[in-house]
Motif scaffolding. Structure first.
Motif, PDB file in Angstrom:
ATOM      1  N   TYR A 107      -4.693  21.275   3.825  1.00 22.68           N
ATOM      2  CA  TYR A 107      -3.829  20.908   2.717  1.00 22.68           C
ATOM      3  C   TYR A 107      -2.384  21.315   3.015  1.00 22.68           C
ATOM      4  CZ  TYR A 107      -2.326  20.314  -2.147  1.00 22.68           C
ATOM      5  OH  TYR A 107      -1.697  19.898  -3.286  1.00 22.68           O
ATOM      6  N   GLU A 139      -1.359  10.548   1.231  1.00 18.90           N
ATOM      7  CA  GLU A 139      -2.242   9.482   0.766  1.00 18.90           C
ATOM      8  C   GLU A 139      -2.810   8.750   1.972  1.00 18.90           C
ATOM      9  OE1 GLU A 139      -2.233   5.738  -2.367  1.00 18.90           O
ATOM     10  OE2 GLU A 139      -0.353   6.728  -1.874  1.00 18.90           O
ATOM     11  N   GLN A 194      -3.924  13.272  -8.788  1.00 19.17           N
ATOM     12  CA  GLN A 194      -4.464  12.241  -9.679  1.00 19.17           C
ATOM     13  C   GLN A 194      -5.774  12.665 -10.321  1.00 19.17           C
ATOM     14  OE1 GLN A 194      -4.815   8.678  -7.313  1.00 19.17           O
ATOM     15  NE2 GLN A 194      -2.646   8.194  -7.482  1.00 19.17           N
ATOM     16  N   ASP A 195      -6.636  13.316  -9.556  1.00 19.15           N
ATOM     17  CA  ASP A 195      -7.974  13.612 -10.055  1.00 19.15           C
ATOM     18  C   ASP A 195      -8.112  14.986 -10.710  1.00 19.15           C
ATOM     19  OD1 ASP A 195      -8.640  11.135  -9.026  1.00 19.15           O
ATOM     20  OD2 ASP A 195      -9.527  11.934  -7.193  1.00 19.15           O
ATOM     21  N   TYR A 196      -7.257  15.940 -10.310  1.00 23.33           N
ATOM     22  CA  TYR A 196      -7.422  17.314 -10.799  1.00 23.33           C
ATOM     23  C   TYR A 196      -6.144  17.925 -11.357  1.00 23.33           C
ATOM     24  CZ  TYR A 196     -11.649  16.543  -8.215  1.00 23.33           C
ATOM     25  OH  TYR A 196     -12.809  15.990  -7.767  1.00 23.33           O
ATOM     26  N   LYS A 206     -16.287   6.210  -2.930  1.00 27.15           N
ATOM     27  CA  LYS A 206     -15.596   7.258  -2.195  1.00 27.15           C
ATOM     28  C   LYS A 206     -14.344   6.687  -1.572  1.00 27.15           C
ATOM     29  CE  LYS A 206     -19.647   9.934  -1.317  1.00 27.15           C
ATOM     30  NZ  LYS A 206     -20.343  10.805  -0.438  1.00 27.15           N
ATOM     31  N   ARG A 207     -13.280   7.431  -1.642  1.00 28.56           N
ATOM     32  CA  ARG A 207     -11.998   6.945  -1.136  1.00 28.56           C
ATOM     33  C   ARG A 207     -11.974   6.796   0.377  1.00 28.56           C
ATOM     34  NH1 ARG A 207      -9.670  10.152  -5.424  1.00 28.56           N
ATOM     35  NH2 ARG A 207      -8.667   8.702  -6.836  1.00 28.56           N
ATOM     36  N   ASN A 236      -4.670  12.653  -4.115  1.00 30.21           N
ATOM     37  CA  ASN A 236      -5.991  12.718  -4.748  1.00 30.21           C
ATOM     38  C   ASN A 236      -6.125  13.968  -5.603  1.00 30.21           C
ATOM     39  OD1 ASN A 236      -6.525  10.396  -3.341  1.00 30.21           O
ATOM     40  ND2 ASN A 236      -7.815  11.368  -1.816  1.00 30.21           N
TER      41      ASN A 236
END
Length: 162
Positions: free
Chosen positions: A85, A94, A38-40, A1-2, A35
């Motif tokens: 957000y 970040e 990069q991830d979605y 987990k980040r 995140n």
């Protein structure tokens, strides 16, 4: 987990309060745009992946103006989570990197995060009984509570990371 220990801690505390103490518990946390990308790829794909939804947009007072944040609702391992957000990608970009922790941007994030938690409950018409402000990014939370709600709320303060 980040998020490391802090993320695990928030997740477990929320679950424990609900399961063992019967206290409704919510987590308010930033959703870092790096995140999401990069991830979605997009916010819509993130929402689909977590069955999340944008609840509202709030305008958080900062200085003489306001900064808009989207409030996203998801559940993570049974815990309800409100994610903040910033579509402009100026804040909550970040973790511990952008904005840099010793910058004006980090100071503004330290205003946005706890103030948003207070605005969310007002907008949804709910009242949190306990507000746990964790880590330096939420240090203004108890001050906002004292100054903005001195006649409306009892202040319960939990101090960590001395």
């Amino acid at each position: 987990k980040r998020a490391g220990g802090q993320g695990v801690y928030m997740e477990h505390l929320s679950w424990a309060l609900s399961y063992h103490a019967g206290i409704a518990s919510f987590v308010v946390a930033p959703l870092f745009s790096v995140n999401v990308k990069q991830d979605y790829g997009t916010l819509d794909r993130f929402l689909d992946a977590f069955d999340g939804k944008v609840l509202m947009e709030i305008n958080v007072p900062v200085g003489l103006g306001y900064l808009p944040l989207k409030v996203i609702y998801v559940e993570q391992e049974g815990a309800p989570v409100f994610l903040l957000y910033d579509e402009s990608e100026r804040f909550f970009v970040e973790l511990y990197n952008i904005p840099h922790t010793e910058s004006l941007g980090a100071y503004i994030e330290a205003i946005l995060l706890p103030y948003a938690a207070l605005l969310i409950q007002e907008e949804l018409g709910i009242q949190f009984e306990v507000l746990h402000f964790n880590d330096w990014q939420t240090a203004y939370g108890p001050i906002f509570l004292k100054e903005l709600y001195k006649d409306k709320k009892r202040l319960r303060f939990i101090l960590t990371n001395l």
